[in-house]
Design an enzyme around this catalytic site. Structure first.
Site, PDB file in Angstrom:
ATOM      1  N   GLY A  31       0.811  -1.212   0.000  1.00  0.00           N
ATOM      2  CA  GLY A  31       0.000   0.000   0.000  1.00  0.00           C
ATOM      3  C   GLY A  31       0.845   1.262   0.000  1.00  0.00           C
ATOM      4  N   LEU A  33       0.491   3.679  -2.051  1.00  0.00           N
ATOM      5  CA  LEU A  33       0.904   3.561  -3.453  1.00  0.00           C
ATOM      6  C   LEU A  33       1.385   4.880  -4.045  1.00  0.00           C
ATOM      7  CD1 LEU A  33      -1.988   1.257  -4.743  1.00  0.00           C
ATOM      8  CD2 LEU A  33       0.256   0.596  -3.812  1.00  0.00           C
ATOM      9  N   HIS A  37       4.646   2.171  -7.880  1.00  0.00           N
ATOM     10  CA  HIS A  37       3.692   1.051  -7.855  1.00  0.00           C
ATOM     11  C   HIS A  37       2.818   1.063  -9.111  1.00  0.00           C
ATOM     12  CE1 HIS A  37       4.223   1.623  -3.357  1.00  0.00           C
ATOM     13  NE2 HIS A  37       4.508   0.345  -3.512  1.00  0.00           N
ATOM     14  N   GLY A 147       9.393  -4.435  -8.428  1.00  0.00           N
ATOM     15  CA  GLY A 147      10.282  -3.330  -8.774  1.00  0.00           C
ATOM     16  C   GLY A 147      11.744  -3.715  -8.629  1.00  0.00           C
ATOM     17  N   GLN A 153      15.382  -8.275  -2.953  1.00  0.00           N
ATOM     18  CA  GLN A 153      14.050  -8.875  -2.815  1.00  0.00           C
ATOM     19  C   GLN A 153      13.619  -9.558  -4.118  1.00  0.00           C
ATOM     20  OE1 GLN A 153      10.452  -7.127  -0.843  1.00  0.00           O
ATOM     21  NE2 GLN A 153       9.982  -6.407  -2.898  1.00  0.00           N
ATOM     22  N   SER A 185       9.871   5.850  -3.267  1.00  0.00           N
ATOM     23  CA  SER A 185       9.681   4.889  -2.175  1.00  0.00           C
ATOM     24  C   SER A 185       8.619   5.439  -1.229  1.00  0.00           C
ATOM     25  CB  SER A 185      10.997   4.715  -1.404  1.00  0.00           C
ATOM     26  OG  SER A 185      10.744   4.116  -0.148  1.00  0.00           O
ATOM     27  N   SER A 186       7.836   4.534  -0.640  1.00  0.00           N
ATOM     28  CA  SER A 186       6.804   4.974   0.319  1.00  0.00           C
ATOM     29  C   SER A 186       7.441   5.663   1.514  1.00  0.00           C
ATOM     30  CB  SER A 186       6.006   3.772   0.819  1.00  0.00           C
ATOM     31  OG  SER A 186       5.523   3.041  -0.267  1.00  0.00           O
TER      32      SER A 186
HETATM   33  O1  PAF Z   1       8.147  -4.639  -1.696  1.00  0.00           O
HETATM   34  C1  PAF Z   1       7.144  -4.733  -0.962  1.00  0.00           C
HETATM   35  O2  PAF Z   1       6.290  -3.833  -0.881  1.00  0.00           O
HETATM   36  C2  PAF Z   1       6.955  -5.974  -0.094  1.00  0.00           C
HETATM   37  O3  PAF Z   1       8.170  -6.442   0.378  1.00  0.00           O
HETATM   38  C3  PAF Z   1       6.151  -7.091  -0.811  1.00  0.00           C
HETATM   39  C4  PAF Z   1       6.871  -7.605  -2.046  1.00  0.00           C
HETATM   40  C5  PAF Z   1       4.775  -6.557  -1.196  1.00  0.00           C
HETATM   41  C6  PAF Z   1       5.943  -8.279   0.144  1.00  0.00           C
HETATM   42  O4  PAF Z   1       5.255  -7.910   1.297  1.00  0.00           O
END
Ligand code: PAF
Length: 280
Positions: A31, A33, A37, A147, A153, A185-186
């Site tokens: 979220g 966003l 995103h 991303g 990740q 970035s959030s």
């Molecule tokens: O990158 C993110 O926002 C989170 O690590 C993800 C991939 C949604 C997993 O919770």
């Protein structure tokens, strides 16, 4: 746009699409966003007929001293953006739907998840790999967009899907940046005005380092210099490293044919900034 919060509802909603073999693309998010995103949603839209966006602030990827409670949340704003972006289904599981009482199974990815973020945030990648695995299985997605900003990740999730034989294609989406180079970035909203003005220096350091390493200099010396520059500007770098792009194995020099990336994490005030750059 459909909105579902429990697994029976999600399965029932996806059923008709599955019945006509529509391709499903998933965009996993927590979220808050932003345009980064929305670029994932656009990539998902181009890759499949049905776009599912999940919003779930995943407690298992936050450490005990991390910012789970202060993670930004704006469900109404997020849903409005997703409607405009052409999302078909917003998947907003409750914590209890995702981790029912008694949940005891976690996904551990060795190797690629162990260094860098994995070393600094123990348990983080197990939480990420677990929730992404569950999201892949819950939605039966054919494609999932991630991303490139969170480079490690992306590699961890790709490894997990491959190792667990989950038939989802991981679609990497390039990092979106502000005009001055700061990766979206959030967490950027927590930067003070002064920190926000300095934040693009991280990407500038990555660009300089990448150019010098590509020109043949050894990464160790180049990255130590950039680390000192950043410290002089008030950053506290956790790491600046040249790595093999897929495995995250540290490298010192670029060998021909090797796909590499410079990755970095640095604290600026209370905000941790992550960024990375390819060396193609
Ligand atoms: O990158 C993110 O926002 C989170 O690590 C993800 C991939 C949604 C997993 O919770």
């Amino acid at each position: 746009m459909l909105i579902h919060r429990d697994i029976p509802g999600l399965r029932a909603a996806l059923g008709p699409w599955r019945a006509r073999s529509a391709r499903i693309a998933l965009v996993p998010t927590m979220g808050a966003l932003h345009d980064g995103h929305l670029s994932l949603v656009a990539a998902a839209r181009a890759a499949a007929e049905v776009v599912v966006v999940s919003i779930f602030v995943n407690p298992t990827q936050f450490g005990p001293n991390e910012d789970l409670s202060r993670y930004p949340r704006d469900e109404a704003g997020d849903l409005a953006k997703l409607r405009d972006a052409g999302c078909d289904l917003a998947w907003l599981p409750t914590v209890n739907a995702m981790y029912p009482e008694g949940s005891a199974t976690f996904v551990e990815v060795r190797g690629v998840s162990e260094g860098f973020e994995g070393a600094i945030r123990p348990g983080h990648f197990s939480g990420v790999a677990t929730v992404c695995t569950k999201l892949f299985l819950q939605t039966g997605a054919d494609v999932a967009a991630f991303g490139e900003k969170d480079w490690q990740q992306l590699q961890v999730v790709r490894r997990a899907a491959r190792d667990l034989d989950i038939p989802v294609r991981i679609l990497p989406v390039p990092t979106m940046r502000e005009a001055d180079g700061l990766a979206l970035s959030s967490r950027n909203r927590f930067l003070s005005a002064e920190e926000r003005a300095k934040a693009p220096l991280l990407y500038a350091a990555l660009r300089r380092a990448a150019a010098r390493i590509v020109a043949g200099e050894a990464a160790g010396a180049v990255l130590a210099e950039e680390d000192a520059v950043l410290r002089g500007e008030g950053f506290v770098p956790d790491y600046l490293a040249l790595v093999e792009a897929e495995t995250l194995r540290p490298l010192d020099i670029l060998s021909p044919g090797c796909t590499a990336r410079v990755i970095a994490a640095a604290r600026l005030g209370t905000v941790r900034l992550l960024d990375n750059i390819p060396l193609d």
